[in-house]
Design a protein around this motif. Structure first.
Motif, PDB file in Angstrom:
ATOM      1  N   GLY A  58      -6.184 -36.177  -7.027  1.00  0.00           N
ATOM      2  CA  GLY A  58      -6.579 -37.398  -6.338  1.00  0.00           C
ATOM      3  C   GLY A  58      -7.126 -37.117  -4.956  1.00  0.00           C
ATOM      4  O   GLY A  58      -8.064 -37.789  -4.489  1.00  0.00           O
ATOM      5  N   PHE A  59      -6.556 -36.127  -4.281  1.00  0.00           N
ATOM      6  CA  PHE A  59      -7.020 -35.765  -2.942  1.00  0.00           C
ATOM      7  C   PHE A  59      -8.439 -35.213  -2.997  1.00  0.00           C
ATOM      8  O   PHE A  59      -9.315 -35.611  -2.222  1.00  0.00           O
ATOM      9  N   VAL A  60      -8.695 -34.314  -3.946  1.00  0.00           N
ATOM     10  CA  VAL A  60     -10.040 -33.753  -4.101  1.00  0.00           C
ATOM     11  C   VAL A  60     -11.035 -34.847  -4.458  1.00  0.00           C
ATOM     12  O   VAL A  60     -12.156 -34.884  -3.923  1.00  0.00           O
ATOM     13  N   ALA A  61     -10.660 -35.765  -5.351  1.00  0.00           N
ATOM     14  CA  ALA A  61     -11.561 -36.867  -5.728  1.00  0.00           C
ATOM     15  C   ALA A  61     -11.930 -37.707  -4.506  1.00  0.00           C
ATOM     16  O   ALA A  61     -13.083 -38.134  -4.354  1.00  0.00           O
ATOM     17  N   MET A  62     -10.958 -37.949  -3.621  1.00  0.00           N
ATOM     18  CA  MET A  62     -11.241 -38.717  -2.404  1.00  0.00           C
ATOM     19  C   MET A  62     -12.206 -37.960  -1.496  1.00  0.00           C
ATOM     20  O   MET A  62     -13.161 -38.539  -0.943  1.00  0.00           O
ATOM     21  N   LEU A  63     -11.987 -36.650  -1.326  1.00  0.00           N
ATOM     22  CA  LEU A  63     -12.870 -35.855  -0.484  1.00  0.00           C
ATOM     23  C   LEU A  63     -14.292 -35.821  -1.042  1.00  0.00           C
ATOM     24  O   LEU A  63     -15.269 -35.934  -0.295  1.00  0.00           O
ATOM     25  N   VAL A  64     -14.407 -35.674  -2.350  1.00  0.00           N
ATOM     26  CA  VAL A  64     -15.729 -35.630  -2.979  1.00  0.00           C
ATOM     27  C   VAL A  64     -16.449 -36.970  -2.804  1.00  0.00           C
ATOM     28  O   VAL A  64     -17.644 -37.016  -2.478  1.00  0.00           O
ATOM     29  N   ALA A  65     -15.723 -38.071  -3.007  1.00  0.00           N
ATOM     30  CA  ALA A  65     -16.336 -39.397  -2.829  1.00  0.00           C
ATOM     31  C   ALA A  65     -16.803 -39.587  -1.386  1.00  0.00           C
ATOM     32  O   ALA A  65     -17.893 -40.124  -1.140  1.00  0.00           O
ATOM     33  N   ALA A  66     -15.990 -39.150  -0.428  1.00  0.00           N
ATOM     34  CA  ALA A  66     -16.371 -39.274   0.983  1.00  0.00           C
ATOM     35  C   ALA A  66     -17.584 -38.408   1.290  1.00  0.00           C
ATOM     36  O   ALA A  66     -18.484 -38.807   2.043  1.00  0.00           O
ATOM     37  N   CYS A  67     -17.625 -37.213   0.706  1.00  0.00           N
ATOM     38  CA  CYS A  67     -18.754 -36.306   0.907  1.00  0.00           C
ATOM     39  C   CYS A  67     -20.042 -36.909   0.364  1.00  0.00           C
ATOM     40  O   CYS A  67     -21.078 -36.909   1.036  1.00  0.00           O
ATOM     41  N   ARG A  68     -19.982 -37.439  -0.829  1.00  0.00           N
ATOM     42  CA  ARG A  68     -21.189 -37.998  -1.460  1.00  0.00           C
ATOM     43  C   ARG A  68     -21.627 -39.283  -0.779  1.00  0.00           C
ATOM     44  O   ARG A  68     -22.825 -39.593  -0.721  1.00  0.00           O
ATOM     45  N   ALA A  69     -20.665 -40.018  -0.241  1.00  0.00           N
ATOM     46  CA  ALA A  69     -21.031 -41.228   0.504  1.00  0.00           C
ATOM     47  C   ALA A  69     -21.801 -40.866   1.762  1.00  0.00           C
ATOM     48  O   ALA A  69     -22.718 -41.604   2.178  1.00  0.00           O
TER      49      ALA A  69
END
Length: 463
Positions: A58-69
């Protein structure tokens, strides 16, 4: 309160860890459980693979979403930033960069803050623009390192909103916020959170109100008289450093003198030890036997914008922090139709009945796997409990609601700080507050930890 009993002892909105250590603990714990059942079937059905037992995902998914945003879906670099002296020793951060590198279009890199640079006005690492940065230290450390190394690139990343956790969480990332949650403003917070908040006061000579509503004329002297029922902690401490616990540390005057000398401490109501303890089979190699030992347990809930990311189970003495010599415990969801206590008793009895020589080989396997996974922290190898800690699906539902309320109430605290209502409570130097003001949080990507002293139904009987 539903589903589970207990309290949170502190929150961490700065740079909480444990998200990948629990993943490794689950891998090792599941292998140990399968081996134990090969030796002697236990008759308890457990799930070691529930998504919330692997919080790093879940932590990695949040970081990836923030990165792509930030980058509009294009290739992005996530900088995992940690203090230079920890780069080779904190396996969790090493693994985080590797997790990120396995995702298409994402590159993760572990670095010290002084390795960041400015190129053509962009924050970069080795010439490559940084999309976001997970910074594994709080703002007081950032400021100290800035004075030593000139971290202008990292401060620019703060201004641009690229840093996770946002520096704007720092003013409310102090343990004295529990005085706000449980004090005169309690009606502004969820009842679930208020009821689980132990009585807390900033520690200094002052008049205040005690845990049962009694008037206190001098908090320092009152603390000395009631020391067995209290805890003293640094407002911004970590790894259990500087913590003194009544009964565990019997010298009240030493604890009080330390707190007054160091300053910026809180005094907190002590959660009864039996409430957050469990009995765990432990192999005593020297005596050649297995005994049932009582350990204190800790249950960290990790929460993000989308709700619960997962859990971390710790165990040991008081405090349970791994940085103070505590260990970790596998977690498992109970699928059998029985109570948590009945399941724990069955597991304990089955392990205690096993031949010590055979069980010793299981422990050797556990230790060998830990070495293979570089399962270490700053103090060296991390201890792992032999038995998993159990939770039920109903308790997971209750923890999910708890996590939503926690996130919401932290936002309430931030609004109170931004409006000036908490100015008298926050004792942080102005330069640090300036950094916090550069990057308000307002519910953006972040990981929040609540260290829960929770009872899921297997605690010993009260003394």
């Amino acid at each position: 309160m539903t589903g589970f009993a207990g309290y949170h002892s502190e929150w961490n909105l700065g740079s909480p860890g444990g998200w990948d250590y629990q993943r490794v603990t689950q891998v090792i714990g599941k292998a140990v459980w399968l081996r134990l059942n090969e030796i002697s079937p236990v008759g308890v059905d457990l799930d070691f693979d529930h998504p919330l037992l692997y919080p790093v995902n879940g932590f990695v998914a949040m970081l990836v979403a923030a990165c792509r945003a930030r980058d509009g879906g294009g290739p992005g670099l996530v900088a995992v930033v940690a203090e230079e002296e920890t780069l080779d020793d904190v396996t969790e951060n090493i693994n985080l960069a590797e997790h990120l590198n396995r995702i298409d279009g994402i590159h993760g890199a572990l670095m010290s803050p002084q390795q960041l640079e400015l190129k053509s006005g962009r924050v970069c690492w080795m010439g490559r623009p940084v999309s976001i940065a997970f910074v594994d230290f709080n703002t007081d450390v950032l400021l100290a390192l800035h004075r030593k190394h000139d971290l202008t690139p990292l401060l620019q990343a703060v201004r641009e909103g690229r840093v996770i956790n946002p520096r704007g969480t720092e003013p409310i990332n102090v343990k004295s916020m529990f005085e706000v949650v449980g004090g005169p403003h309690r009606d502004r917070f969820h009842s679930e959170i208020v009821q689980r908040t132990p009585w807390t006061r900033q520690f200094r000579p002052r008049r205040t109100v005690g845990p049962r509503g009694e008037a206190i004329d001098d908090l320092v002297e009152w603390t000395a008289r009631h020391w067995n029922d209290l805890v003293l902690k640094p407002e911004r401490g970590y790894s259990g450093k500087g913590v003194r616990v009544g009964g565990v540390n019997p010298n009240a005057r030493e604890a009080i003198d330390l707190a007054l000398r160091e300053g910026h401490y809180i005094v907190q109501e002590k959660i009864p030890l039996h409430l957050w303890a469990e009995e765990i089979p432990t192999l005593n190699a020297e005596r050649g036997c297995t005994t049932l030992e009582r350990y204190q347990t800790d249950f960290r809930c990790l929460v993000g914008p989308s709700g619960l990311m997962g859990f971390l189970g710790r165990y040991g003495a008081v405090p349970t922090n791994v940085g103070s010599g505590g260990g970790v415990q596998p977690l498992a969801v109970l699928r059998s139709k029985m109570s948590v206590r009945e399941a724990v008793n069955r597991i304990n009895d089955a392990i205690l009945a096993m031949d010590c020589g055979t069980l010793g080989k299981v422990v050797e396997m556990q230790e060998r796997m830990a070495v293979e996974h570089r399962f270490t922290y700053l103090l060296g190898p991390i201890k792992i409990a032999l038995r998993p800690r159990l939770i039920s699906p109903r308790q997971i539902d209750a923890l999910t609601e708890y996590g939503r309320a926690l996130w919401s109430d932290c936002l309430t605290l931030e609004r109170m700080w931004l409006s000036g209502e908490l100015s008298s409570m926050i004792q942080i130097e102005e330069e640090e507050l300036e950094i916090a003001r550069m990057q308000p949080w307002r519910g953006s990507a972040a990981i929040i930890a609540s260290d829960g002293l929770f009872d899921f139904g297997a605690s010993p009987e009260p003394p």
